[in-house]
Design an enzyme around this catalytic site. Structure first.
Site, PDB file in Angstrom:
ATOM      1  N   TYR A 176       0.864  -1.185   0.000  1.00  0.00           N
ATOM      2  CA  TYR A 176       0.000   0.000   0.000  1.00  0.00           C
ATOM      3  C   TYR A 176       0.894   1.227   0.000  1.00  0.00           C
ATOM      4  CZ  TYR A 176      -3.250   3.639   1.329  1.00  0.00           C
ATOM      5  OH  TYR A 176      -3.984   4.799   1.345  1.00  0.00           O
TER       6      TYR A 176
ATOM      7  N   ASP B 271       9.244   2.311   0.558  1.00  0.00           N
ATOM      8  CA  ASP B 271       8.200   3.087   1.224  1.00  0.00           C
ATOM      9  C   ASP B 271       8.296   2.747   2.708  1.00  0.00           C
ATOM     10  OD1 ASP B 271       5.923   4.039   2.379  1.00  0.00           O
ATOM     11  OD2 ASP B 271       4.610   3.523   0.695  1.00  0.00           O
TER      12      ASP B 271
ATOM     13  N   LYS C 161       3.634   9.559   8.153  1.00  0.00           N
ATOM     14  CA  LYS C 161       3.100   9.139   9.463  1.00  0.00           C
ATOM     15  C   LYS C 161       3.952   9.663  10.623  1.00  0.00           C
ATOM     16  CE  LYS C 161       0.462   5.105   8.018  1.00  0.00           C
ATOM     17  NZ  LYS C 161      -0.912   5.010   8.458  1.00  0.00           N
TER      18      LYS C 161
HETATM   19  N1  PMP Z   1       2.735   4.342   2.321  1.00  0.00           N
HETATM   20  C1  PMP Z   1       2.426   3.518   3.323  1.00  0.00           C
HETATM   21  C2  PMP Z   1       3.267   2.302   3.538  1.00  0.00           C
HETATM   22  C3  PMP Z   1       1.340   3.805   4.156  1.00  0.00           C
HETATM   23  O1  PMP Z   1       1.003   2.952   5.152  1.00  0.00           O
HETATM   24  C4  PMP Z   1       0.593   4.968   3.933  1.00  0.00           C
HETATM   25  C5  PMP Z   1      -0.572   5.353   4.807  1.00  0.00           C
HETATM   26  N2  PMP Z   1      -1.258   4.352   5.438  1.00  0.00           N
HETATM   27  C6  PMP Z   1       0.970   5.801   2.868  1.00  0.00           C
HETATM   28  C7  PMP Z   1       2.047   5.455   2.094  1.00  0.00           C
HETATM   29  C8  PMP Z   1       0.222   7.048   2.581  1.00  0.00           C
HETATM   30  O2  PMP Z   1       0.462   7.998   3.560  1.00  0.00           O
HETATM   31  P1  PMP Z   1      -0.632   9.143   3.848  1.00  0.00           P
HETATM   32  O3  PMP Z   1      -1.793   8.467   4.511  1.00  0.00           O
HETATM   33  O4  PMP Z   1       0.098  10.100   4.735  1.00  0.00           O
HETATM   34  O5  PMP Z   1      -0.963   9.745   2.531  1.00  0.00           O
END
Ligand code: PMP
Length: 418
Positions: free
Chosen positions: A149, A225, A252
């Site tokens: 994700y 990521d 985050k």
């Molecule tokens: N990458 C990962 C691995 C995530 O878990 C998330 C959010 N859950 C995101 C990107 C996206 O971040 P944001 O919610 O700050 O847009």
């Protein structure tokens, strides 16, 4: 009485809120992952490792707002840092000092990071990293692992998009073969070292090494990521698994509870964002980019997240995972516990969970009953059955969690409704 009936009795104010909120907001809220039936509890305030809902129920928070709040609510150093910045101003039409301090901290902290830029979210960080990778390679496609994700931008959100190539997350040979066949088209391979949304599933270090080797050989930009996984080691999951990516996306926890994302990596790729030598090949405007209040909160958060603090969080995480497994085993409920460091996932299936496909075998109905049951017993988890520890959570709170789980598992014997 079943768990849902108990839940409804405990949360009448949330029920009323939702009834009205649905008239103005589709589904009554603005964040899809927060919805669960019959309606999510509306949260009013946080206190250390606890949250309080509209009905005054106090819950131990094992989500940390889905891995954001690594020091819980009310960490004095974070709040002081925010207050000091608020007095100076919330945003400016020019660079600010907190940006330099934060960038220095990240570049010194994360071994592969040579240059960095700030965004407002993890989603934007991923979008910008991919734009950089495309310009750098002159290729269009993006490869990602099944179960990964990476935020809400269209091309990486689901499993199908004309610009997306999906790779298996547990079969290095097949994954490398696909990269090889389509190397001419693939700009970047996007990898979550621990797949958070899939259920806190750590990727195998050997698999990550194989992806590093293949991407290097094929001229594909390897993007980690680390929005969720940064916390597993001082220098992030790249330090834990010993695999350096070309680029990294953050979000985050680095915002300390305020919106912030970051992307960075090799100097030669990041140079594409440099506007000081003429129009940059990849422009990166944004009214709130590098917002100083978020930076102030985030830097205070990371400064508290020392090697020792992380080691302690990870020890507690390990203990919690072992104890969770024991509780399910003792109750005779098949469960696999995944995770790494202070991240954990509960999967109600008897097989090992190494991929999102394994996780999908879990019993969702049971998971939801346990989730509501834990709420009724004062424990907040992510409804998807994953959670995280914060430094505000001590041994006593872990004990409370295990006790609550024991109670909930013992109630599974009860008839579904009375
Ligand atoms: N990458 C990962 C691995 C995530 O878990 C998330 C959010 N859950 C995101 C990107 C996206 O971040 P944001 O919610 O700050 O847009």
């Amino acid at each position: 009485m079943n768990e849902e009936q108990r839940y409804r009795l405990r949360t009448p104010a949330s029920a009323r809120y939702f009834e009205e909120a649905r008239r103005y907001l589709p589904g009554g809220d603005s964040r899809s992952t927060l919805f669960y039936p019959p309606y999510p509890a509306v949260l009013d305030r946080g206190e250390g490792c606890r949250v309080v809902d509209l009905d005054g129920n106090r819950l131990l928070d094992f989500t940390g707002n889905h891995s954001v709040l690594i020091h819980g609510y009310h960490e004095p150093a974070v709040l002081d840092s925010i207050r000091r910045q608020l007095e100076k101003g919330t945003c400016f039409p020019g660079p600010t000092e907190p940006q330099l301090r934060f960038a220095r901290h990240l570049v010194e902290r994360i071994a592969s990071l040579e240059r960095v830029r700030f965004t407002n979210s993890g989603t934007e960080a991923v979008m910008m990293a991919l734009r950089g990778a495309r310009m750098f390679t002159g290729r269009r496609m993006v490869a990602k692992l099944e179960g990964g994700y990476h935020g809400t931008s269209e091309e990486v959100m689901g499993t199908a998009h004309p610009d997306l190539v999906l790779l298996p997350a547990d079969d290095a040979e097949t994954a490398a073969g696909i990269l090889e066949r389509r190397a001419e088209e693939i700009a970047a391979l996007l990898v979550e070292p621990v797949q958070g949304s899939a259920g806190m599933i750590p990727m195998d270090a050997g698999f990550l090494r194989a992806m590093r080797e293949a991407t290097r050989r094929l001229g594909i930009v390897l993007v980690f990521d680390e929005v969720v996984s940064l916390r597993v080691a001082y220098g992030g999951a790249e330090e834990h698994c010993g695999v350096p990516p070309d680029m990294t996306c953050l979000g985050k926890l680095i915002g300390g509870g305020l919106p912030l994302g970051a992307f960075g990596g090799r100097e030669e790729i990041m140079a594409l964002f440099d506007p000081s030598r003429g129009p940059p090949p990849v422009p990166h405007p944004g009214s709130y980019n590098a917002n100083p209040v978020s930076l102030a909160a985030g830097l205070a958060t990371l400064e508290l997240l020392t090697r020792d603090t992380i080691a302690q969080l990870n020890r507690r995480g390990e203990r919690l995972r072992a104890e969770l497994k024991r509780e399910f085993d003792e109750a005779g409920v098949p469960a696999a516990i995944t995770g790494l460091g202070s991240l954990f996932g509960i999967h109600l299936t008897d097989g090992p969970v190494r991929t999102i496909r394994d996780a999908a075998r879990g019993d969702e109905g049971l998971r939801h009953r346990i989730f509501l049951g834990l709420y009724n017993e004062g424990i907040l988890l992510d409804p998807r059955g994953v959670g995280t520890l914060s430094t505000a959570i001590g041994e006593r709170e872990i004990e409370r969690f295990l006790e609550a789980l024991r109670t909930v598992l013992s109630r599974l014997e009860e008839p579904a409704a009375v």
